[in-house]
Design a protein around this motif. Sequence first.
Motif, short mmCIF file in Angstrom:
data_model
loop_
_atom_site.label_atom_id
_atom_site.label_comp_id
_atom_site.label_asym_id
_atom_site.label_seq_id
_atom_site.Cartn_x
_atom_site.Cartn_y
_atom_site.Cartn_z
N UNK A 151 0.76 -1.24 -0.01
CA UNK A 151 -0.11 0.05 -0.02
C UNK A 151 0.88 1.28 0.04
N UNK A 152 0.39 2.31 -0.68
CA UNK A 152 1.24 3.38 -0.76
C UNK A 152 2.73 3.27 -1.78
N UNK A 153 2.84 2.26 -2.37
CA UNK A 153 4.11 2.21 -3.08
C UNK A 153 3.79 2.92 -4.55
N UNK A 154 4.68 3.49 -5.02
CA UNK A 154 4.55 3.99 -6.71
C UNK A 154 4.57 2.90 -7.61
N UNK A 155 3.56 2.86 -8.53
CA UNK A 155 3.65 1.63 -9.71
C UNK A 155 3.95 2.18 -10.83
N UNK A 156 4.72 1.18 -11.56
CA UNK A 156 5.38 1.44 -12.93
C UNK A 156 5.20 0.25 -13.60
N UNK A 157 4.88 0.48 -15.01
CA UNK A 157 4.87 -0.64 -15.87
C UNK A 157 6.09 -0.53 -16.82
N UNK A 158 6.76 -1.51 -16.60
CA UNK A 158 8.09 -1.87 -17.35
C UNK A 158 7.89 -2.38 -18.65
N UNK A 159 6.62 -3.12 -18.91
CA UNK A 159 6.67 -3.80 -20.45
C UNK A 159 4.96 -4.37 -20.20
N UNK A 160 4.66 -4.98 -21.35
CA UNK A 160 3.34 -5.67 -21.26
C UNK A 160 3.08 -6.49 -20.29
N UNK A 161 4.10 -7.48 -19.54
CA UNK A 161 3.86 -8.33 -18.55
C UNK A 161 4.96 -8.22 -17.51
N UNK A 162 5.47 -6.96 -17.25
CA UNK A 162 6.15 -6.80 -16.28
C UNK A 162 5.77 -5.44 -15.46
N UNK A 179 9.93 -4.07 -5.66
CA UNK A 179 9.09 -5.19 -6.06
C UNK A 179 8.92 -5.19 -7.43
N UNK A 180 8.90 -6.21 -8.05
CA UNK A 180 8.96 -6.74 -9.46
C UNK A 180 7.92 -7.62 -9.57
N UNK A 181 7.19 -7.81 -10.37
CA UNK A 181 6.51 -8.80 -10.75
C UNK A 181 6.27 -9.10 -12.00
N UNK A 182 6.30 -10.36 -12.76
CA UNK A 182 6.57 -10.52 -14.26
C UNK A 182 5.52 -11.71 -14.50
N UNK A 183 4.86 -11.55 -15.43
CA UNK A 183 4.07 -12.64 -15.99
C UNK A 183 4.86 -13.52 -16.97
N UNK A 184 5.07 -14.93 -16.69
CA UNK A 184 5.85 -15.49 -17.71
C UNK A 184 5.27 -16.86 -18.26
N UNK A 185 4.12 -16.47 -18.65
CA UNK A 185 3.30 -17.65 -19.14
C UNK A 185 3.91 -18.29 -20.62
N UNK A 186 4.36 -17.24 -21.26
CA UNK A 186 5.10 -17.80 -22.81
C UNK A 186 6.13 -18.57 -22.63
N UNK A 187 6.91 -18.80 -21.56
CA UNK A 187 7.98 -19.60 -21.45
C UNK A 187 7.84 -21.09 -21.45
N UNK A 188 6.52 -21.34 -20.86
CA UNK A 188 6.17 -23.01 -20.73
C UNK A 188 7.23 -23.60 -20.31
N UNK A 189 7.85 -23.31 -19.12
CA UNK A 189 9.09 -24.03 -18.57
C UNK A 189 8.52 -24.40 -17.45
#
Length: 210
Positions: free
Chosen positions: A88-99, A114-124
């Motif tokens: 709560x209260x942290x500044x949000x940034x969009x690094x890319x379409x999935x990060x 903190x960084x969150x990334x969606x890695x669905x395309x890796x399929x690993x």
Amino acid sequence: MTWRGPAVVAALLAMGAGGGFAVSWGLTEGATGDGVAAPVAAQSPSLPIDPVPDLLPDARTPPLEPSVELVRQRVGSGPFQMSVPAPKGWTFFTNSLNEWQWRPPDDADFGYYLRVEQVLSNRRSITWTLDNRIAELDEDEDNMVVVERTEDSLHYTYVTSNHLRHGFLAWRDLTGSDNAQLEVAVTGRKVDVDGMSDLVARVADGTRMD
């Protein structure tokens, strides 16, 4: 002209004997008194070693504490939207379409984030993803050291711009596909370790596909 063959031959023989003695000494330097060869202790190879640079002091901002308050935030688009429990209260940034990235309001250079990334395309699988990430970090980061590894998370340290950094990574399968679909990373200082360990686990466990 006087023939000096015998003298030349004698000189050559003397030189040959001396050379042979030198070669023999070099080959039997590790021999025992009875003439039996003995092993010679190996010398340490002079391999290049990356020196640890002089470290600069960390930013003086307060450390990240465990149990920071989290609020739900949607990221992504269409069928790939996710609901992330972000601080709560942290500044949000969009690094890319999935990060995406979040930083505290008192953010400082070489603080924590903190960084969150969606890695669905890796399929690993998570195991493959973790092993591959360690190899990448070992190649890309200076003085990288694995502190702790579990089946789905990693704690490591490295040095960048003369600052010692701690990194926490966690992967989750959000749909039961047995593949890594979410990567959560928290990076910071030594004083932030307890808070980072708590935050990376809570965000990874609380993220859902919408």
